[in-house]
Design an enzyme around this catalytic site. Structure first.
Site, short mmCIF file in Angstrom:
data_model
loop_
_atom_site.label_atom_id
_atom_site.label_comp_id
_atom_site.label_asym_id
_atom_site.label_seq_id
_atom_site.Cartn_x
_atom_site.Cartn_y
_atom_site.Cartn_z
N GLY A 194 -7.49 9.13 7.16
CA GLY A 194 -7.62 9.47 8.57
C GLY A 194 -9.06 9.63 9.00
O GLY A 194 -10.00 9.32 8.25
N ASP A 247 0.83 -1.20 0.00
CA ASP A 247 0.00 0.00 0.00
C ASP A 247 0.87 1.26 0.00
O ASP A 247 1.83 1.37 0.76
CB ASP A 247 -0.90 -0.02 1.25
CG ASP A 247 -1.98 1.05 1.21
OD1 ASP A 247 -2.40 1.42 0.11
OD2 ASP A 247 -2.40 1.49 2.29
N THR A 260 -7.49 3.33 9.46
CA THR A 260 -7.69 4.14 10.66
C THR A 260 -8.72 3.51 11.59
O THR A 260 -8.52 3.48 12.82
CB THR A 260 -8.12 5.56 10.28
OG1 THR A 260 -7.10 6.16 9.47
CG2 THR A 260 -8.35 6.41 11.52
#
Length: 278
Positions: free
Chosen positions: A179, A83, A231
């Site tokens: 996020g 990633d 996240t």
């Protein structure tokens, strides 16, 4: 079951009009939870390793061996994915280690540099039987960047990028951020549909933690084939640890974390797959 590539999984999601989940692996417990969830949902999964983990967090060969073992003994197709790699060296290193899918993130480069470097990665990867995800547009980070429609992926440029690079999948910017969101994200569904119809390649949604379930389902129906989640599971792991570790032995905690994480990943997968199975 044999290891799968991202290309293998896109064929499944395109047929089913849904998406596969990619979850970044922190440790053994997380990896086991992800495989367990995928088997319970009866759908493929992607185990992700960010470039930062390769460089700073764990030994690549050790983690790759673990993930390959879990993948080949799983009851569903599993891809091992690099990633957000921004370097040629890490990307090639992971392909050689046995990753079946890599993301080369050239979104911070100029457009021509992104095309040139991504195309070179694709050439090497395809010769090794590895799928490649590129990125076009800018998916920023919540708290640092703002949603700016000017940075969204443009349809005409996406067509050119796919044609010149040969990527198997494209990460796009359509109102998403990495996020935790400090606002309610609003995806540009018309743009997702237009890019899918114009390019025909797999589309990837980064910054998935915090997007509404119905928006995930709609995005998948319109052409998103892969959704990245990190996240949400990172935050859940921290919360679970703070609440439970003081009252458990470490062995009890390790098992309990894997069981609890399985449910989190399972729920996300059920959303992305729109309730469909293999």
């Amino acid at each position: 079951m044999a290891l799968a590539t991202l290309n293998d999984l896109i064929k499944i999601t395109t047929k089913n009009k849904n998406a596969v989940g990619m979850f970044n692996v922190i440790n053994y417990e997380y990896a086991v939870a992800m495989i367990n969830a995928a088997e319970q949902v009866n759908y493929p999964i992607m185990l992700g390793v960010p470039e930062g983990f390769v460089k700073n967090y764990y030994d690549l060969d050790t983690m790759t061996s673990l993930l390959k073992y879990l993948a080949t003994t799983a009851k569903v197709p599993v891809a091992i994915h690099l990633d957000h790699s921004k370097t040629f060296e890490t990307t090639v290193k992971c392909m050689r280690a046995g990753f079946t899918s890599v993301m080369f993130d050239g979104s911070a480069l100029t457009y021509e540099e992104n095309v040139e470097q991504t195309a070179e990665i694709v050439k090497i990867a395809h010769a090794m039987g590895v799928s490649v995800e590129g990125e076009l547009g800018y998916v920023g980070r919540n708290g640092v960047d703002q949603i700016d429609p000017e940075s969204f992926t443009k349809v005409e440029q996406a067509v050119d990028f796919v044609k010149r690079t040969g990527v198997d999948a494209l990460a796009i910017a359509v109102g998403n951020l990495h996020g935790n969101y400090s606002f309610e994200p609003k995806l540009d569904f018309d743009r997702i549909k237009a890019i899918k119809e114009a390019t025909g390649v797999g589309l990837v949604l980064h910054g998935g933690s915090g997007i509404a379930d119905d928006d995930f389902r709609k995005a998948a129906e319109l052409g998103i084939d892969k959704v990245n989640i990190f996240t949400e599971i990172l935050d859940f792991g921290k919360k679970f640890t703070l609440e439970n570790l003081p009252d458990m032995t470490f062995l009890q905690y390790s098992k309990a974390l894997a069981d609890a994480m399985t449910e989190v990943v399972k729920y996300r997968m059920e959303v992305f797959t729109c309730g469909r199975t293999l």
